[in-house]
Design a protein around this motif. Structure first.
Motif, PDB file in Angstrom:
ATOM      1  N   TRP A   1      -5.617  39.980  36.018  1.00 59.34           N
ATOM      2  CA  TRP A   1      -6.921  40.521  36.378  1.00 59.34           C
ATOM      3  C   TRP A   1      -7.061  40.385  37.886  1.00 59.34           C
ATOM      4  CZ3 TRP A   1      -6.011  37.261  32.324  1.00 59.34           C
ATOM      5  CH2 TRP A   1      -6.303  37.744  31.046  1.00 59.34           C
ATOM      6  N   GLY A   2      -7.656  41.384  38.515  1.00 61.75           N
ATOM      7  CA  GLY A   2      -7.786  41.331  39.968  1.00 61.75           C
ATOM      8  C   GLY A   2      -6.467  41.667  40.635  1.00 61.75           C
ATOM      9  N   SER A   3      -6.241  41.113  41.808  1.00 62.68           N
ATOM     10  CA  SER A   3      -5.053  41.422  42.599  1.00 62.68           C
ATOM     11  C   SER A   3      -3.977  40.374  42.361  1.00 62.68           C
ATOM     12  CB  SER A   3      -5.413  41.490  44.086  1.00 62.68           C
ATOM     13  OG  SER A   3      -6.381  42.491  44.315  1.00 62.68           O
ATOM     14  N   ALA A   4      -3.214  40.539  41.280  1.00 61.10           N
ATOM     15  CA  ALA A   4      -2.139  39.600  40.967  1.00 61.10           C
ATOM     16  C   ALA A   4      -0.868  40.011  41.709  1.00 61.10           C
ATOM     17  CB  ALA A   4      -1.892  39.574  39.467  1.00 61.10           C
TER      18      ALA A   4
ATOM     19  N   THR B   1      -3.048  29.888  31.770  1.00 58.29           N
ATOM     20  CA  THR B   1      -3.845  30.781  32.603  1.00 58.29           C
ATOM     21  C   THR B   1      -4.101  30.131  33.957  1.00 58.29           C
ATOM     22  OG1 THR B   1      -4.931  31.722  30.655  1.00 58.29           O
ATOM     23  CG2 THR B   1      -5.991  32.100  32.778  1.00 58.29           C
ATOM     24  N   TYR B   2      -3.916  30.890  35.007  1.00 57.58           N
ATOM     25  CA  TYR B   2      -4.192  30.448  36.370  1.00 57.58           C
ATOM     26  C   TYR B   2      -5.253  31.349  36.989  1.00 57.58           C
ATOM     27  CZ  TYR B   2       0.015  27.511  36.419  1.00 57.58           C
ATOM     28  OH  TYR B   2       0.957  26.546  36.157  1.00 57.58           O
ATOM     29  N   GLY B   3      -6.169  30.731  37.745  1.00 54.59           N
ATOM     30  CA  GLY B   3      -7.125  31.517  38.508  1.00 54.59           C
ATOM     31  C   GLY B   3      -8.360  31.906  37.753  1.00 54.59           C
ATOM     32  N   VAL B   4      -8.817  31.068  36.805  1.00 53.35           N
ATOM     33  CA  VAL B   4     -10.022  31.393  36.051  1.00 53.35           C
ATOM     34  C   VAL B   4     -11.235  31.435  36.973  1.00 53.35           C
ATOM     35  CG1 VAL B   4     -11.582  30.620  34.222  1.00 53.35           C
ATOM     36  CG2 VAL B   4      -9.104  30.449  33.911  1.00 53.35           C
ATOM     37  N   THR B   5     -11.320  30.493  37.912  1.00 60.15           N
ATOM     38  CA  THR B   5     -12.416  30.477  38.877  1.00 60.15           C
ATOM     39  C   THR B   5     -11.903  30.942  40.236  1.00 60.15           C
ATOM     40  OG1 THR B   5     -11.997  28.220  39.619  1.00 60.15           O
ATOM     41  CG2 THR B   5     -13.383  28.488  37.666  1.00 60.15           C
ATOM     42  N   ARG B   6     -12.835  31.323  41.096  1.00 58.34           N
ATOM     43  CA  ARG B   6     -12.447  31.776  42.434  1.00 58.34           C
ATOM     44  C   ARG B   6     -11.777  30.654  43.221  1.00 58.34           C
ATOM     45  NH1 ARG B   6     -13.509  36.197  45.277  1.00 58.34           N
ATOM     46  NH2 ARG B   6     -14.904  36.932  43.631  1.00 58.34           N
TER      47      ARG B   6
ATOM     48  N   ARG C   1      -6.694  28.370  45.288  1.00 58.05           N
ATOM     49  CA  ARG C   1      -5.743  27.254  45.298  1.00 58.05           C
ATOM     50  C   ARG C   1      -4.322  27.737  45.026  1.00 58.05           C
ATOM     51  NH1 ARG C   1      -5.174  23.049  40.334  1.00 58.05           N
ATOM     52  NH2 ARG C   1      -3.305  21.954  41.055  1.00 58.05           N
ATOM     53  N   PHE C   2      -4.190  28.684  44.093  1.00 58.73           N
ATOM     54  CA  PHE C   2      -2.864  29.149  43.717  1.00 58.73           C
ATOM     55  C   PHE C   2      -2.449  30.432  44.438  1.00 58.73           C
ATOM     56  CE2 PHE C   2      -3.973  26.543  39.968  1.00 58.73           C
ATOM     57  CZ  PHE C   2      -2.910  25.657  40.041  1.00 58.73           C
ATOM     58  N   GLY C   3      -3.202  30.807  45.469  1.00 57.89           N
ATOM     59  CA  GLY C   3      -2.786  31.940  46.281  1.00 57.89           C
ATOM     60  C   GLY C   3      -2.964  33.286  45.608  1.00 57.89           C
ATOM     61  N   LEU C   4      -3.883  33.369  44.640  1.00 60.36           N
ATOM     62  CA  LEU C   4      -4.155  34.645  43.994  1.00 60.36           C
ATOM     63  C   LEU C   4      -5.275  35.345  44.753  1.00 60.36           C
ATOM     64  CD1 LEU C   4      -4.067  33.485  40.278  1.00 60.36           C
ATOM     65  CD2 LEU C   4      -2.340  34.837  41.465  1.00 60.36           C
ATOM     66  N   PRO C   5      -5.013  36.516  45.347  1.00 61.20           N
ATOM     67  CA  PRO C   5      -6.002  37.171  46.190  1.00 61.20           C
ATOM     68  C   PRO C   5      -7.163  37.731  45.380  1.00 61.20           C
ATOM     69  CG  PRO C   5      -4.098  38.583  45.923  1.00 61.20           C
ATOM     70  CD  PRO C   5      -3.754  37.268  45.283  1.00 61.20           C
ATOM     71  N   CYS C   6      -8.318  37.821  46.022  1.00 55.43           N
ATOM     72  CA  CYS C   6      -9.506  38.485  45.467  1.00 55.43           C
ATOM     73  C   CYS C   6      -9.927  37.919  44.116  1.00 55.43           C
ATOM     74  CB  CYS C   6      -9.250  39.988  45.324  1.00 55.43           C
ATOM     75  SG  CYS C   6      -8.779  40.793  46.871  1.00 55.43           S
ATOM     76  N   GLY C   7      -9.729  36.618  43.928  1.00 53.43           N
ATOM     77  CA  GLY C   7     -10.144  36.031  42.669  1.00 53.43           C
ATOM     78  C   GLY C   7      -9.291  36.457  41.489  1.00 53.43           C
ATOM     79  N   GLY C   8      -8.043  36.796  41.707  1.00 51.47           N
ATOM     80  CA  GLY C   8      -7.173  37.265  40.640  1.00 51.47           C
ATOM     81  C   GLY C   8      -6.910  36.198  39.598  1.00 51.47           C
ATOM     82  N   THR C   9      -6.549  36.637  38.393  1.00 51.24           N
ATOM     83  CA  THR C   9      -6.223  35.744  37.296  1.00 51.24           C
ATOM     84  C   THR C   9      -4.900  36.165  36.686  1.00 51.24           C
ATOM     85  OG1 THR C   9      -8.561  35.407  36.802  1.00 51.24           O
ATOM     86  CG2 THR C   9      -7.004  34.812  35.082  1.00 51.24           C
ATOM     87  N   LEU C  10      -4.109  35.174  36.293  1.00 52.97           N
ATOM     88  CA  LEU C  10      -2.761  35.413  35.794  1.00 52.97           C
ATOM     89  C   LEU C  10      -2.567  34.619  34.509  1.00 52.97           C
ATOM     90  CD1 LEU C  10      -0.119  36.802  36.933  1.00 52.97           C
ATOM     91  CD2 LEU C  10       0.478  34.572  37.854  1.00 52.97           C
ATOM     92  N   ARG C  11      -2.090  35.265  33.453  1.00 51.75           N
ATOM     93  CA  ARG C  11      -1.797  34.575  32.202  1.00 51.75           C
ATOM     94  C   ARG C  11      -0.313  34.680  31.913  1.00 51.75           C
ATOM     95  NH1 ARG C  11      -5.647  35.751  27.309  1.00 51.75           N
ATOM     96  NH2 ARG C  11      -6.940  34.352  28.562  1.00 51.75           N
ATOM     97  N   LEU C  12       0.276  33.539  31.541  1.00 52.97           N
ATOM     98  CA  LEU C  12       1.714  33.462  31.313  1.00 52.97           C
ATOM     99  C   LEU C  12       2.005  32.928  29.916  1.00 52.97           C
ATOM    100  CD1 LEU C  12       2.694  31.438  34.529  1.00 52.97           C
ATOM    101  CD2 LEU C  12       2.608  33.915  34.340  1.00 52.97           C
TER     102      LEU C  12
END
Length: 328
Positions: A31-34, A83-88, A93-104
């Motif tokens: 989600w967002g800019s991953a 899941t990484y990046g649930v909050t802004r 913290r994990f370098g995900l731009p624009c509040g992005g979220t990543l699920r692995l």
């Protein structure tokens, strides 16, 4: 499928054959800019060695830390979701731009026979779907098509492997070898047609597949479609123009021919004289490539593939001064 991810699977196979424990991470949702798309992979060896990428770097560091600080479970469910990046704040913290979220998916590779089978089928130029059942960790392989994409419904991950874009090179000379090497890194299946037998030597290690026959026959025989690029590199109009007369009336997304501006102008006039329509001729890229001041074969190959990738990705390449076609 990114060729980087196939290299990940090659390492997984090598490590498991050597008795190493391996955890495989796959991006399933963003989600967002991953930084990396769904399907991107990273393998983590039992001693902390990694290959591949699922982000810009910070998440990779945390995955290694999970192994070192005991957060990585050694038993329990074979597959888990992370899941990484649930909050802004966490995204930053994990370098995900624009509040992005990543699920692995975090997948312990126990039965690795599917890895060998998948790689073997990809090397045979097949497109393969890998389905991972998150509840059981069972992997199944099946045939797939060029238009298939990565899907995830919360219970099953279906990822696609193998070359879904093709590059047909007319001519097997030195420049073609550089183009083939770079195209393979960009996950193109490389096809070569050159009826001149003296140019075939040494291609065994280039991972290109030769298409027999004359250039026009090759364009027809491979069933050129909208995921195929055709590039003529022989500098011999008897061969290049033969391919172009067929390719320019096909669905290929990119058709180009090597030559200077003067030669490219002459080629367009010759094609018009041979009865090719103005609309078809307008599809021809020549001179090929983006203008980067290229002179050496490797620079020309880089310029060419930059243009091909831009068009493949729907990005308008730098404008070139149009060449005028004289009326036949």
């Amino acid at each position: 499928m990114d060729s980087v991810d196939l290299n990940v699977l090659r390492s997984v196979l090598e490590w498991r054959r050597a008795g190493q424990q391996v955890v495989l991470y796959s991006v399933v949702q963003t989600w967002g800019s991953a930084p990396r798309p769904p399907g991107a992979m990273l393998a983590l060896r039992g001693d902390g060695v990694v290959i591949g990428s699922v982000s810009g770097g910070c998440i990779e560091d945390d995955l290694i830390a999970r192994l070192q600080d005991g957060r990585l479970a050694k038993d329990g469910p074979p597959v888990q979701l992370i899941t990484y990046g649930v909050t802004r704040d966490e995204a930053a913290r994990f370098g995900l731009p624009c509040g992005g979220t990543l699920r692995l998916t975090e997948e312990r590779v126990e039965d690795w026979a599917w890895v060998a089978q998948l790689l073997e089928r990809c090397e045979a130029h097949e497109i393969v779907a890998r389905e991972l059942d998150l509840a059981t960790g069972v992997v199944s392989l099946s045939g797939a098509s060029k238009s298939d994409v990565v899907t995830f419904d919360g219970e099953r991950l279906r990822a696609i492997y193998g070359p879904r874009w093709r590059l047909l090179l007319i001519g097997a000379g030195q420049l073609s070898r550089y183009v083939a090497q770079m195209a393979r890194l960009l996950d193109f299946e490389v096809l070569i047609c050159d009826p001149r037998e003296e140019f075939v030597y040494g291609w065994e290690e280039q991972h290109g597949r030769f298409v027999p026959g004359m250039p026009d026959e090759a364009v027809l025989n491979i069933q050129t479609d909208e995921r195929t690029a055709v590039v003529c590199l022989t500098h011999d109009p008897r061969l290049d123009d033969m391919a172009l007369l067929t390719a320019l009336n096909s669905n290929a997304f990119y058709i180009g021919a090597l030559g200077s501006r003067v030669n490219s102008q002459k080629r367009r006039e010759n094609l018009a004289a041979l009865g090719l329509s103005a609309d078809a001729i307008a599809r021809l890229h020549g001179p090929i490539g983006l203008h980067i001041g290229s002179h050496t074969p490797s620079e020309i190959a880089l310029s060419l593939l930059a243009e091909i990738v831009a068009i493949k990705n729907g990005v308008a390449p730098m404008q070139k001064k149009p060449l005028q076609v004289a009326a036949p």
